[in-house]
Design an enzyme around this catalytic site. Structure first.
Site, short mmCIF file in Angstrom:
data_model
loop_
_atom_site.label_atom_id
_atom_site.label_comp_id
_atom_site.label_asym_id
_atom_site.label_seq_id
_atom_site.Cartn_x
_atom_site.Cartn_y
_atom_site.Cartn_z
N ASN A 61 -13.66 0.83 2.38
CA ASN A 61 -13.03 2.11 2.65
C ASN A 61 -13.56 3.17 1.69
OD1 ASN A 61 -11.60 0.60 0.67
ND2 ASN A 61 -9.75 1.80 0.95
N VAL A 62 -13.77 4.36 2.23
CA VAL A 62 -14.27 5.49 1.45
C VAL A 62 -13.31 6.65 1.64
CG1 VAL A 62 -16.20 7.10 1.11
CG2 VAL A 62 -16.67 4.70 1.71
N GLU A 63 -12.64 7.01 0.55
CA GLU A 63 -11.60 8.05 0.64
C GLU A 63 -12.15 9.42 0.26
OE1 GLU A 63 -8.29 6.49 -1.64
OE2 GLU A 63 -7.84 5.04 -0.04
N CYS A 81 -6.06 -1.04 11.23
CA CYS A 81 -5.29 0.06 11.80
C CYS A 81 -5.71 0.28 13.26
CB CYS A 81 -5.49 1.33 10.98
SG CYS A 81 -7.07 2.15 11.27
N CYS A 88 -11.98 4.00 7.02
CA CYS A 88 -11.59 2.61 6.72
C CYS A 88 -12.82 1.71 6.56
CB CYS A 88 -10.74 2.05 7.85
SG CYS A 88 -9.15 2.85 8.05
N GLU A 101 -13.46 -1.19 7.92
CA GLU A 101 -13.98 -1.74 9.17
C GLU A 101 -14.98 -0.78 9.80
OE1 GLU A 101 -10.88 -1.41 8.13
OE2 GLU A 101 -9.51 -2.82 9.10
N TYR A 145 -7.50 14.12 2.51
CA TYR A 145 -7.12 12.76 2.92
C TYR A 145 -7.55 12.38 4.33
CZ TYR A 145 -4.07 12.74 -1.23
OH TYR A 145 -3.58 12.79 -2.50
N1 THU Z 1 -7.66 1.08 5.26
C1 THU Z 1 -8.75 0.38 5.69
O1 THU Z 1 -9.81 0.40 5.08
N2 THU Z 1 -8.62 -0.33 6.83
C2 THU Z 1 -7.50 -0.38 7.60
O2 THU Z 1 -7.52 -0.97 8.68
C3 THU Z 1 -6.26 0.21 7.13
C4 THU Z 1 -6.37 1.09 5.92
C5 THU Z 1 -7.79 1.89 4.06
C6 THU Z 1 -7.76 3.37 4.30
C7 THU Z 1 -7.31 3.89 2.97
O3 THU Z 1 -8.46 4.10 2.16
C8 THU Z 1 -6.48 2.79 2.38
O4 THU Z 1 -6.75 1.63 3.15
C9 THU Z 1 -4.99 3.07 2.40
O5 THU Z 1 -4.58 3.38 3.68
#
Ligand code: THU
Length: 181
Positions: free
Chosen positions: A85-87, A130, A96, A98, A91
């Site tokens: 995941n790269v934030e 998700c 994510c 995946e 936001y």
């Molecule tokens: N996240 C994922 O990488 N995959 C998912 O299927 C659900 C959520 C990440 C997104 C965010 O960076 C962190 O988890 C918190 O939601």
């Protein structure tokens, strides 16, 4: 026992209300079915998928949530392609794990997947993909196996994409072939 619940969802296109079975929460491992089969993966492939999925968390950029997620795709060609995941300070621009793994696979020339591993740092629970990620995984095959690993891969949970995204919409609905045949 898998924790499922029935929810009502309104389908705008068909203007009907239908019942769906949806896995929506992190599942306590002790209450889950822990699969010991590998669903077509060899022991070696499973071990590789697990190791690379756990390691992929090191690629995570998650300073806002501090919730690391790693993912690894096993393609039908036998390639392993990882993402995390790269934030973002904005936001909504977060992506994510995946989807970073899948986009990396696609731009590397792989569009047909056998399995995807997903891991978080949760010890006694597992994270579930998700809704957006389920749809993106679906693009490359209804038959993709999803392996959800706990923090160190000591426990895992396997589901099929079609079971967590029923009545899905995909390439064949627009007249295109499915990527996994
Ligand atoms: N996240 C994922 O990488 N995959 C998912 O299927 C659900 C959520 C990440 C997104 C965010 O960076 C962190 O988890 C918190 O939601």
């Amino acid at each position: 026992m898998i924790a499922f619940f029935l929810s009502l969802s309104l389908s705008c296109s068909q203007n009907i209300i239908r019942k769906e079975s949806t896995m929506t929460e992190l599942l306590p491992l002790e209450k889950s079915i822990i699969h010991t089969d590998h669903n077509g993966l060899t022991q070696e492939e499973f071990a590789n998928l697990k190791e690379k999925t756990i390691k992929a968390k090191d690629l995570s950029y998650s300073p806002y949530s501090n919730f690391r997620v790693g993912a690894t795709i096993l393609t039908t060609c036998g390639e392993y392609i990882s993402g995390a995941n790269v934030e973002n300070a904005s936001y909504g621009a977060c992506i994510c794990a995946e989807r970073t793994a899948i986009t990396r696979a696609v731009v590397s020339g792989f569009k047909s997947f056998r399995a995807i591993g997903i891991s978080t740092d949760l010890k006694d629970k597992i994270g579930s993909p998700c809704g957006i990620c389920r749809q993106v995984i679906r693009e490359f095959g209804l038959n993709v196996s999803i392996y959800l690993f706990n923090v160190d891969g000591s426990k895992y949970f396997r589901v099929q994409l079609k079971d967590i995204l029923p009545l899905s919409f995909g390439p064949s609905d627009l007249g295109l072939p499915e990527h996994d045949g």
